[in-house]
Design a protein around this motif. Structure first.
Motif, PDB file in Angstrom:
ATOM      1  N   UNK A 287       0.853  -1.192   0.000  1.00 13.46           N
ATOM      2  CA  UNK A 287       0.000   0.000   0.000  1.00 13.46           C
ATOM      3  C   UNK A 287       0.888   1.241   0.000  1.00 13.46           C
ATOM      4  N   UNK A 288       1.168   1.736  -1.182  1.00  9.59           N
ATOM      5  CA  UNK A 288       2.075   2.871  -1.341  1.00  9.59           C
ATOM      6  C   UNK A 288       1.298   4.063  -1.879  1.00  9.59           C
ATOM      7  N   UNK A 289       1.254   5.127  -1.106  1.00  7.66           N
ATOM      8  CA  UNK A 289       0.533   6.343  -1.492  1.00  7.66           C
ATOM      9  C   UNK A 289       1.150   7.509  -0.740  1.00  7.66           C
ATOM     10  N   UNK A 290       1.109   8.674  -1.356  1.00 12.72           N
ATOM     11  CA  UNK A 290       1.760   9.832  -0.740  1.00 12.72           C
ATOM     12  C   UNK A 290       1.151  10.202   0.610  1.00 12.72           C
ATOM     13  N   UNK A 291      -0.105   9.802   0.856  1.00 17.66           N
ATOM     14  CA  UNK A 291      -0.771  10.122   2.119  1.00 17.66           C
ATOM     15  C   UNK A 291      -0.870   8.920   3.054  1.00 17.66           C
ATOM     16  N   UNK A 341      -8.007  16.894   3.306  1.00 16.77           N
ATOM     17  CA  UNK A 341      -8.065  16.299   1.976  1.00 16.77           C
ATOM     18  C   UNK A 341      -7.035  15.179   1.822  1.00 16.77           C
ATOM     19  N   UNK A 342      -5.834  15.391   2.334  1.00 15.13           N
ATOM     20  CA  UNK A 342      -4.804  14.364   2.235  1.00 15.13           C
ATOM     21  C   UNK A 342      -5.184  13.094   2.974  1.00 15.13           C
ATOM     22  N   UNK A 343      -5.760  13.249   4.171  1.00 14.74           N
ATOM     23  CA  UNK A 343      -6.204  12.085   4.947  1.00 14.74           C
ATOM     24  C   UNK A 343      -7.305  11.337   4.200  1.00 14.74           C
ATOM     25  N   UNK A 344      -8.231  12.076   3.614  1.00 16.71           N
ATOM     26  CA  UNK A 344      -9.320  11.449   2.857  1.00 16.71           C
ATOM     27  C   UNK A 344      -8.772  10.654   1.676  1.00 16.71           C
ATOM     28  N   UNK A 345      -7.784  11.195   0.992  1.00 13.35           N
ATOM     29  CA  UNK A 345      -7.203  10.491  -0.147  1.00 13.35           C
ATOM     30  C   UNK A 345      -6.464   9.233   0.295  1.00 13.35           C
ATOM     31  N   UNK A 346      -5.795   9.295   1.430  1.00 13.95           N
ATOM     32  CA  UNK A 346      -5.119   8.110   1.930  1.00 13.95           C
ATOM     33  C   UNK A 346      -6.088   6.997   2.274  1.00 13.95           C
ATOM     34  N   UNK A 347      -7.190   7.349   2.943  1.00 17.83           N
ATOM     35  CA  UNK A 347      -8.193   6.343   3.300  1.00 17.83           C
ATOM     36  C   UNK A 347      -8.907   5.814   2.061  1.00 17.83           C
ATOM     37  N   UNK A 368      -2.862  10.429  12.378  1.00 21.29           N
ATOM     38  CA  UNK A 368      -2.532  11.156  11.149  1.00 21.29           C
ATOM     39  C   UNK A 368      -1.269  11.960  11.434  1.00 21.29           C
ATOM     40  N   UNK A 369      -0.188  11.565  10.780  1.00 21.74           N
ATOM     41  CA  UNK A 369       1.112  12.185  11.017  1.00 21.74           C
ATOM     42  C   UNK A 369       1.358  13.287   9.990  1.00 21.74           C
ATOM     43  N   UNK A 370       2.370  14.103  10.262  1.00 17.76           N
ATOM     44  CA  UNK A 370       2.668  15.240   9.399  1.00 17.76           C
ATOM     45  C   UNK A 370       4.132  15.210   8.999  1.00 17.76           C
ATOM     46  N   UNK A 376      -0.460  15.435   5.219  1.00 18.12           N
ATOM     47  CA  UNK A 376      -1.029  14.366   6.028  1.00 18.12           C
ATOM     48  C   UNK A 376      -0.513  13.008   5.589  1.00 18.12           C
ATOM     49  N   UNK A 377      -0.128  12.192   6.573  1.00 21.03           N
ATOM     50  CA  UNK A 377       0.348  10.834   6.319  1.00 21.03           C
ATOM     51  C   UNK A 377      -0.364   9.914   7.308  1.00 21.03           C
ATOM     52  N   UNK A 378      -1.268   9.078   6.795  1.00 21.38           N
ATOM     53  CA  UNK A 378      -2.053   8.194   7.660  1.00 21.38           C
ATOM     54  C   UNK A 378      -1.187   7.033   8.131  1.00 21.38           C
ATOM     55  N   UNK A 379      -1.112   6.847   9.441  1.00 21.02           N
ATOM     56  CA  UNK A 379      -0.331   5.760  10.011  1.00 21.02           C
ATOM     57  C   UNK A 379      -1.199   4.718  10.680  1.00 21.02           C
TER      58      UNK A 379
END
Length: 558
Positions: A287-291, A341-347, A368-370, A376-379
């Protein structure tokens, strides 16, 4: 013919110079992508300067340098005319439904440094002409339907930092030079590594018998326990970054001075032993995504399970909202919008682009890390359970944090994508208010200890200013606040079936479809509230009769 006259009109209205051919190219791109009337509405033939168009950036000389059309629901194909934008450095079309082949004319974009076509429906081969992009640093083509072999020409891209080709239908050998790139992912294809058994995509044993740290295509590393022990100063308490339902997280520094976060799991279930655990973490690593927080590696011993991630220097959203130290700056409103928006895209990626899909089950501001740019980077995703669509969603243990857990998950133990949507809605409220999901201090003023109930009350009373985090000092757009609250309340509806999917949440945050969905929700909500108040009045009447002294005496023994 209609398109020809539109382009002709465009050319006639423009002054001679750069803007004319750039506008013609961009308008051709819009037409071929079949943008709707609501999409790219300012990309018109009679607009003089394309540098004024949405999603387009130019340098001071009016050269187009960036075109970003991510997650806009675009379909159609990518016009070869894009290849005339010689000054373009960034082209991002990820998260759409674009079909057809990748134009070979992209190889003409000599200034291109980043090309992102991830999560589309491109078919055919990767054009060998991409090997002409000598300035290219980031090439992302994952999650398409690309076939054929990886062009040898890509190995000549000396400036390439990241190559993401996972989840396509590629076959044949991987050019060996590509394994020298800092970040790569070839998983989810039918690729071979060649005959060299010491090739980096094959796990091996070194002279001391520790398994080699390089495993599979995603660069997932297997660390020695001693290595992580040294990195964290023997898991010293002063290095603890946080603690959650899965265990503690420690800050660490590897031997090459790389800063990492080491999660030491305290509650893991791996009935298949090390092999099963390794398969699970390898699935997470795909699962590789910028967010999404990238998994660097792992470590297993008979008594330990550890996961290794990059260290996020700006820590978590929860920290930035509520735990700042003196002198540290707050997260401003534009950054909070970007985090949402970044968190939404990650999910959305976890729910709709992973197979099997991944349900997070503990979405909250603390997870949600920064990164260094406050992106936003979902962990913590994938740790609770990898949900296969062919299997039941019933779980043996409810995971999550009170105040963030969806009601149906708490009562039945059944998790789904919509339980994550609920948690995301609560996180949006955290972003707007800066408050915790549960706050017992509110008992002194009102009965609403739950942030959701507190916000609903203020929203009904049209007291939006009282909702917003006071640390923002009124530096926000009240209409944007209202929009975010509306999205949050749609996400936290009691019935999971009525909550939007994360892909719809992304569109609503980008300004598409929220008004209609909100109007529909208000109608239903008013009816529900009237019914609730009616039942409450009936309950109060019955309650008063119980506490009426005359009624008690009359009901006594006679």
């Amino acid at each position: 013919m209609e398109f020809f006259f539109a382009v002709l009109a465009f050319v006639c209205l423009l002054p001679c110079g750069l803007a004319d051919f750039q506008g013609v190219a961009l308008y051709a791109v819009k037409q071929s992508l079949q943008a709707s009337d609501n999409q790219l509405r300012d990309w018109k033939p009679n607009m003089v300067n394309p540098c004024t168009w949405s999603n387009v950036m130019c340098d001071p000389s009016n050269n187009v340098i960036s075109v970003t059309l991510s997650s806009m629901g675009l379909s159609g194909s990518l016009s070869p005319k894009v290849g005339t934008l010689k000054t373009l450095s960034t082209l991002s079309l990820q998260g759409n439904a674009i079909t057809g082949k990748i134009p070979k004319e992209l190889g003409n974009l000599s200034s291109l440094t980043s090309l992102d076509l991830e999560n589309n429906r491109f078919t055919g081969e990767i054009p060998s002409s991409l090997g002409n992009l000598k300035n290219l640093k980031y090439l992302t083509l994952s999650y398409n339907n690309l076939s054929g072999t990886i062009p040898d020409s890509l190995a000549s891209l000396d400036n390439l930092i990241s190559l993401q080709l996972s989840s396509n239908q590629l076959s044949g050998p991987i050019p060996q030079k590509l394994f020298q790139i800092s970040q790569y992912n070839f998983s989810g294809n039918q690729l071979s590594c060649g005959r060299d058994l010491r090739h980096p995509c094959v796990a091996e044993a070194n002279s001391e018998g520790e398994v080699d740290r390089t495993i599979a295509f995603g660069q997932l590393k297997r660390f020695a326990y001693r290595e992580l022990q040294i990195a964290t100063d023997n898991f010293c308490e002063k290095n603890v970054l946080g603690q959650g339902g899965f265990g503690k997280v420690y800050k660490g520094v590897l031997g090459d001075n790389t800063k990492v976060a080491v999660k030491r799991l305290t509650d893991y279930e791996s009935p298949g032993g090390d092999a099963a655990f390794q398969r699970e973490v390898e699935m997470i690593s795909v699962a590789v995504h910028r967010n999404l927080l990238r998994l660097i590696g792992f470590c297993t011993t008979p008594t330990e399970r550890l996961l290794v991630y990059p260290f996020m220097q700006n820590l978590s959203v929860a920290y930035r909202l509520r735990e700042l130290k003196p002198g540290e700056s707050i997260v401003d409103w534009p950054t909070r919008k970007r985090i949402a928006l970044g968190t939404a895209r990650g999910l959305e990626y976890l729910h709709e682009h992973c197979n099997p899909k991944i349900i997070h089950r503990d979405v909250k501001a603390a997870n949600v890390l920064l990164d260094e740019d406050f992106e936003a980077v979902v962990g913590d995703f994938g740790l609770a359970k990898l949900v296969d669509v062919r299997k039941t969603n019933v779980t043996t243990q409810v995971r999550g944090t009170m105040g963030h857990i969806a009601p149906e998950y708490l009562s039945t133990g059944k998790s789904s994508e919509r339980t994550d949507v609920f948690g995301y809605g609560i996180m949006l409220l955290e972003l707007v208010t800066g408050q915790r999901a549960i706050d017992f201090s509110r008992l002194e003023e009102e009965d609403d200890v739950l942030l959701l109930d507190h916000v609903k009350k203020l929203q009904r009373e049209k007291r939006l200013d009282a909702i917003v985090d006071k640390n923002l000092n009124k530096n926000y757009d009240i209409q944007e606040v209202e929009m975010m609250i509306q999205v949050a309340l749609l996400c936290t509806q009691a019935s999971p079936e009525e909550r939007p999917a994360m892909s719809e949440v992304v569109r609503m945050l980008e300004g598409e479809g929220l008004a209609a969905r909100w109007e529909e929700w208000q109608t239903v909500e008013v009816t529900r509230r009237q019914e609730h108040e009616r039942m409450h009045r009936r309950f109060d009447w019955g309650d008063d009769s119980i506490h009426n002294q005359d009624a008690i005496e009359l009901s006594g023994g006679r």
